[in-house]
Design an enzyme around this catalytic site. Structure first.
Site, PDB file in Angstrom:
ATOM      1  N   THR A 150       0.831  -1.218   0.000  1.00 13.85           N
ATOM      2  CA  THR A 150       0.000   0.000   0.000  1.00 13.85           C
ATOM      3  C   THR A 150       0.864   1.266   0.000  1.00 13.85           C
ATOM      4  O   THR A 150       0.587   2.207  -0.749  1.00 13.85           O
ATOM      5  CB  THR A 150      -0.904   0.005   1.262  1.00 13.85           C
ATOM      6  OG1 THR A 150      -1.545  -1.263   1.340  1.00 13.85           O
ATOM      7  CG2 THR A 150      -1.936   1.091   1.215  1.00 13.85           C
ATOM      8  N   VAL A 151       1.913   1.287   0.826  1.00 16.78           N
ATOM      9  CA  VAL A 151       2.710   2.515   0.949  1.00 16.78           C
ATOM     10  C   VAL A 151       3.678   2.667  -0.239  1.00 16.78           C
ATOM     11  O   VAL A 151       3.684   3.700  -0.921  1.00 16.78           O
ATOM     12  CB  VAL A 151       3.472   2.552   2.296  1.00 16.78           C
ATOM     13  CG1 VAL A 151       4.318   3.817   2.402  1.00 16.78           C
ATOM     14  CG2 VAL A 151       2.490   2.472   3.461  1.00 16.78           C
ATOM     15  N   GLU A 159       8.488  10.549   9.216  1.00 18.47           N
ATOM     16  CA  GLU A 159       7.199  11.211   9.473  1.00 18.47           C
ATOM     17  C   GLU A 159       6.029  10.248   9.284  1.00 18.47           C
ATOM     18  O   GLU A 159       5.068  10.254  10.056  1.00 18.47           O
ATOM     19  CB  GLU A 159       7.045  12.413   8.525  1.00 18.47           C
ATOM     20  CG  GLU A 159       5.754  13.177   8.666  1.00 18.47           C
ATOM     21  CD  GLU A 159       5.641  13.892  10.015  1.00 18.47           C
ATOM     22  OE1 GLU A 159       4.891  13.389  10.870  1.00 18.47           O
ATOM     23  OE2 GLU A 159       6.288  14.927  10.199  1.00 18.47           O
ATOM     24  N   GLY A 174       0.041   8.546   9.869  1.00 19.33           N
ATOM     25  CA  GLY A 174      -0.185   8.604   8.417  1.00 19.33           C
ATOM     26  C   GLY A 174       0.272   9.924   7.826  1.00 19.33           C
ATOM     27  O   GLY A 174       1.452  10.265   7.871  1.00 19.33           O
ATOM     28  N   ILE A 211      -0.473  13.027   8.759  1.00 19.35           N
ATOM     29  CA  ILE A 211      -0.445  14.218   9.634  1.00 19.35           C
ATOM     30  C   ILE A 211       1.014  14.613   9.921  1.00 19.35           C
ATOM     31  O   ILE A 211       1.809  13.750  10.288  1.00 19.35           O
ATOM     32  CB  ILE A 211      -1.144  13.932  10.990  1.00 19.35           C
ATOM     33  CG1 ILE A 211      -2.496  13.245  10.779  1.00 19.35           C
ATOM     34  CG2 ILE A 211      -1.317  15.211  11.788  1.00 19.35           C
ATOM     35  CD1 ILE A 211      -3.153  12.808  12.085  1.00 19.35           C
ATOM     36  N   GLU A 262      -2.470  -3.323   9.527  1.00 23.21           N
ATOM     37  CA  GLU A 262      -1.161  -3.940   9.303  1.00 23.21           C
ATOM     38  C   GLU A 262      -1.354  -5.300   8.629  1.00 23.21           C
ATOM     39  O   GLU A 262      -2.454  -5.871   8.684  1.00 23.21           O
ATOM     40  CB  GLU A 262      -0.457  -4.177  10.647  1.00 23.21           C
ATOM     41  CG  GLU A 262      -0.165  -2.917  11.424  1.00 23.21           C
ATOM     42  CD  GLU A 262       0.700  -1.952  10.638  1.00 23.21           C
ATOM     43  OE1 GLU A 262       1.840  -2.281  10.322  1.00 23.21           O
ATOM     44  OE2 GLU A 262       0.211  -0.845  10.325  1.00 23.21           O
ATOM     45  N   LYS A 284       4.297   3.886  18.131  1.00 23.15           N
ATOM     46  CA  LYS A 284       4.162   5.304  17.753  1.00 23.15           C
ATOM     47  C   LYS A 284       4.360   6.230  18.949  1.00 23.15           C
ATOM     48  O   LYS A 284       5.023   7.262  18.832  1.00 23.15           O
ATOM     49  CB  LYS A 284       2.784   5.530  17.112  1.00 23.15           C
ATOM     50  CG  LYS A 284       2.660   4.844  15.745  1.00 23.15           C
ATOM     51  CD  LYS A 284       1.230   4.841  15.235  1.00 23.15           C
ATOM     52  CE  LYS A 284       1.128   4.178  13.867  1.00 23.15           C
ATOM     53  NZ  LYS A 284      -0.258   3.933  13.437  1.00 23.15           N
ATOM     54  N   GLY A 343      -3.739   4.554   5.516  1.00 20.57           N
ATOM     55  CA  GLY A 343      -4.185   4.558   4.120  1.00 20.57           C
ATOM     56  C   GLY A 343      -3.034   4.936   3.207  1.00 20.57           C
ATOM     57  O   GLY A 343      -2.095   5.629   3.619  1.00 20.57           O
TER      58      GLY A 343
END
Ligand code: HSE
Length: 357
Positions: free
Chosen positions: A10-11, A111, A116, A118, A172, A187, A283
């Site tokens: 996805t990323v 980051e 995500g 932000i 995940e 996180k 996402g």
């Protein structure tokens, strides 16, 4: 600048797509599994990418700690900048990876690992350069927030909500990390180390959302309250405490109204006061956006402002986190979260925390 992308899920796939509109950054290789090599720029051989002298920056878009951690170490040792979205691997090797980046005079930016799209890390570092940050907390997992929201507002079952979150690309590869609190733990460890400018303890209280039921949500709604999975970190002087826990909040709070896969993060600086940042915490596009912003910091020579040297020696003191603790059916007023949550785990009953009024 030539870059290599490790991972095409996805990323990774969305980073590649977004970079199509960026001048001056070109993707030379993408690491992909042997059976999925569909394009000429894809290779199953990490060494081809990690030891290529033409590649200045590696994007780590792989899931899980290994082999991501080893690849990042190798890239930094070869003098390559690293941009990662992988909170598990960044958290696991936090100290070693930062030291390697420093020794090799390269940047390590992540980051996208927290919240995500932000710009949380960016703002914590900018404000932390002037202010003393004494608290970071927030809803940091899109999957669990999506599930709690759909269970509460749409009457969805836990299982259906989880399946939906997986289908939408929020969860995940192994969604246990989302629902158990492990993802939030990674996180909040990353964010509090940056906010407090010191390396923090990793063995912290962690309770996920597995025990939260529709009945519990209905009961809270009748009292104008809601439950949210949150990471919490507080600091007083050089002492600090962290935890991951379901938190009971007023239904009028911003946190209670954070919908779907959205995240919210608050932090408190001694001059700026309270700051809250809100946006999509999971996402493909939002996360890739954060990765590409980090790549651009390196490409434009701005990355040094976004690095931390962890100059403070901090003492872990779990007694700093106290409040109203719900242990099964009992309510313990002004209790230490670490002790009450351990009791709930021993007794195998649900746990939730409420801040002291
Ligand atoms: N699985 C994570 C989440 C992805 O749901 O928030 C973003 O870190």
């Amino acid at each position: 600048m030539n870059i290599g992308i490790l991972g095409y899920g996805t990323v990774g796939r969305n980073v590649h797509k977004l970079l199509g509109a960026v001048d001056g950054v070109s993707v030379k290789y993408v690491l992909e599994q042997r059976g999925k090599l569909t394009e000429s720029f894809m290779t199953p051989d990490p060494e081809l990418i990690l030891s290529d002298p033409d590649i200045e920056l590696i994007v780590d878009a792989l899931p899980g700690i290994h082999p991501s951690y080893e690849y990042m170490k190798e890239a930094l040792s070869h003098g390559k900048h690293v941009v990662s979205s992988n909170k598990a691997a960044i958290c696991f090797g936090f100290t070693e990876l930062h030291e390697l980046a420093k020794e090799n005079h390269v940047s390590l930016l992540y980051e996208a690992s927290c919240g995500g799209g932000i710009p949380i890390i960016e703002e914590i570092l900018r404000i932390g350069a002037l202010d003393d940050i004494s608290r970071v907390s927030g809803i940091l997992n899109g999957t669990s927030n999506y599930m709690l929201w759909q269970m509460d507002k749409a009457g969805m079952s836990y299982e259906d909500a989880l399946r939906d979150a997986q289908r939408l690309g929020y969860a995940e590869a192994d969604p246990t990390a989302d629902v158990s609190g492990f993802d939030v733990k990674n996180k909040i460890i990353i964010l509090s180390s940056l906010a407090f400018d010191g390396y923090v303890e990793k063995d912290i209280p962690m309770i996920g959302i597995e025990a939260i039921t529709k009945e519990m949500m209905d009961g809270l709604r009748a009292q104008q309250k809601a439950v949210k999975l949150m990471g919490i970190a507080v600091k007083e002087g050089d002492r600090y405490a962290l935890a991951v826990t379901p938190v009971i909040v007023s239904s009028l709070s911003l946190e209670a109204n954070v919908p779907l896969n959205f995240n919210i993060v608050s932090f408190e600086g001694n001059y700026v006061g309270e700051v809250k940042l809100y946006g999509q915490g999971a996402g493909g596009d939002p996360t890739a956006d954060a990765v590409v912003r980090d790549i651009l910091k390196v490409a434009r020579g701005d990355a040094a402002c976004y690095e931390r040297h962890f100059t403070k020696t901090l003492a872990y003191d779990p007694s700093l986190l106290r409040g109203r603790c719900h242990v099964g059916d009992r309510v313990l007023e002004d209790a230490v979260l670490a002790e009450a949550s351990a009791q709930a785990i021993r007794e195998q009953v649900p746990f939730a925390f409420e801040f002291n009024a």
